[in-house]
Design a protein around this motif. Structure first.
Motif, PDB file in Angstrom:
ATOM      1  N   UNK A  11       0.854  -1.190   0.000  1.00  0.00           N
ATOM      2  CA  UNK A  11       0.000   0.000   0.000  1.00  0.00           C
ATOM      3  C   UNK A  11       0.891   1.241   0.000  1.00  0.00           C
ATOM      4  N   UNK A  12       0.293   2.354  -0.307  1.00  0.00           N
ATOM      5  CA  UNK A  12       1.028   3.621  -0.277  1.00  0.00           C
ATOM      6  C   UNK A  12       1.607   3.854   1.117  1.00  0.00           C
ATOM      7  N   UNK A  13       0.834   3.540   2.129  1.00  0.00           N
ATOM      8  CA  UNK A  13       1.302   3.721   3.505  1.00  0.00           C
ATOM      9  C   UNK A  13       2.536   2.865   3.784  1.00  0.00           C
ATOM     10  N   UNK A  14       2.527   1.636   3.304  1.00  0.00           N
ATOM     11  CA  UNK A  14       3.673   0.754   3.522  1.00  0.00           C
ATOM     12  C   UNK A  14       4.910   1.234   2.761  1.00  0.00           C
ATOM     13  N   UNK A  15       4.726   1.741   1.565  1.00  0.00           N
ATOM     14  CA  UNK A  15       5.852   2.245   0.772  1.00  0.00           C
ATOM     15  C   UNK A  15       6.529   3.441   1.429  1.00  0.00           C
ATOM     16  N   UNK A  71       8.088   5.234   7.550  1.00  0.00           N
ATOM     17  CA  UNK A  71       9.465   5.385   8.019  1.00  0.00           C
ATOM     18  C   UNK A  71       9.897   4.073   8.680  1.00  0.00           C
ATOM     19  N   UNK A  72      11.051   3.574   8.262  1.00  0.00           N
ATOM     20  CA  UNK A  72      11.571   2.316   8.781  1.00  0.00           C
ATOM     21  C   UNK A  72      12.718   2.586   9.756  1.00  0.00           C
ATOM     22  N   UNK A 107      17.675   4.115   5.550  1.00  0.00           N
ATOM     23  CA  UNK A 107      17.690   5.432   4.916  1.00  0.00           C
ATOM     24  C   UNK A 107      16.355   6.147   5.078  1.00  0.00           C
ATOM     25  N   UNK A 108      15.323   5.430   5.430  1.00  0.00           N
ATOM     26  CA  UNK A 108      13.995   6.028   5.564  1.00  0.00           C
ATOM     27  C   UNK A 108      12.944   4.999   5.226  1.00  0.00           C
ATOM     28  N   UNK A 109      12.067   5.340   4.311  1.00  0.00           N
ATOM     29  CA  UNK A 109      11.010   4.428   3.897  1.00  0.00           C
ATOM     30  C   UNK A 109      11.548   3.409   2.889  1.00  0.00           C
ATOM     31  N   UNK A 110      10.738   2.437   2.580  1.00  0.00           N
ATOM     32  CA  UNK A 110      11.112   1.441   1.567  1.00  0.00           C
ATOM     33  C   UNK A 110      11.342   2.127   0.230  1.00  0.00           C
ATOM     34  N   UNK A 111      10.402   2.992  -0.163  1.00  0.00           N
ATOM     35  CA  UNK A 111      10.546   3.657  -1.458  1.00  0.00           C
ATOM     36  C   UNK A 111      11.751   4.590  -1.467  1.00  0.00           C
ATOM     37  N   UNK A 112      11.943   5.324  -0.368  1.00  0.00           N
ATOM     38  CA  UNK A 112      13.103   6.224  -0.336  1.00  0.00           C
ATOM     39  C   UNK A 112      14.408   5.421  -0.389  1.00  0.00           C
TER      40      UNK A 112
END
Length: 159
Positions: free
Chosen positions: A23-27, A30-31, A35-40
Motif C-alpha cells: 500500500x502507499x502507507x507501507x511504501x 518510516x523504517x 535510509x527512511x522508507x522502503x521507497x526512499x
C-alpha cells in the motif's frame, strides 16, 4: 565485478516489482535502521549509484531529489533510465579505469575507481538486507538474495 553489479540491478528490479503489492502507507512508512522508507531506500540506492558512477567517468554529479521521484513508477523509471547510461560505461574496458583516482564533489578524499565500484556493490547489498528485514516485519516474503543459480541479465542487455 560486473557480475555483482548485474546481480544488484536484477535484485533491485525484483524489489521494485515486489513493492507493487504494498500500500502507499507501507511504501512511505518510516523504517527503523535505514535510509527512511522502503521507497526512499530504493531511490537512495539509484541516486547514490548514479553519483559515484558519474564520478568514475569524470562527469559532474547530477543530484536527484526524492520529491521529484516520489512514486514507485518514477523510481522505476529513474533506475531504468540511469542504468542505460551506466551500462554503456560498464561495457567498456573497465581494466583501464579501475586504477584511476577519482575526486568527488561531495568529499575531499581521493578514491580509486575500483574501490568506488566495490563500495557501490556493498552499498546496494547492505540496503537489500534492510529491505529483507522490513519485508519480514510486515509478514511478507522478501526477494531471494542468493547469487548462485540466478540467470543474470548482462550489462549489454540494458542498453
Amino acid at each position: 565485478m560486473i557480475g555483482l553489479i548485474e546481480y544488484n540491478w536484477q535484485v533491485r528490479d525484483e524489489w521494485l516489482d515486489w513493492c507493487e503489492m504494498l500500500s502507499t502507507e507501507q511504501l512511505y512508512a518510516e523504517q527503523t535502521g535505514g535510509a527512511g522508507s522502503i521507497l526512499y531506500t530504493l531511490f537512495h540506492i539509484v541516486e547514490v549509484e548514479n553519483s559515484w558512477l558519474r564520478a568514475v567517468q569524470n562527469k559532474q554529479d547530477v543530484p536527484y531529489i526524492f520529491e521529484d521521484y516520489s512514486s514507485l513508477d518514477e523510481v522505476k523509471a529513474l533506475s531504468n533510465t540511469l542504468r542505460k547510461e551506466h551500462a554503456l560505461f560498464l561495457r567498456t574496458d573497465l581494466d583501464a579505469v579501475l586504477n584511476q583516482y577519482v575526486q568527488v564533489s561531495w568529499d575531499n578524499q581521493i578514491y580509486q575507481a575500483k574501490d568506488i565500484l566495490h563500495h557501490l556493490i556493498i552499498h546496494e547489498v547492505h540496503h537489500i538486507g534492510q529491505l529483507s528485514i522490513w519485508a519480514r516485519q510486515m509478514n511478507k516474503q522478501p526477494i531471494e538474495s542468493h547469487y548462485v543459480g540466478r540467470q543474470l541479465k548482462r550489462v549489454e542487455e540494458y542498453i
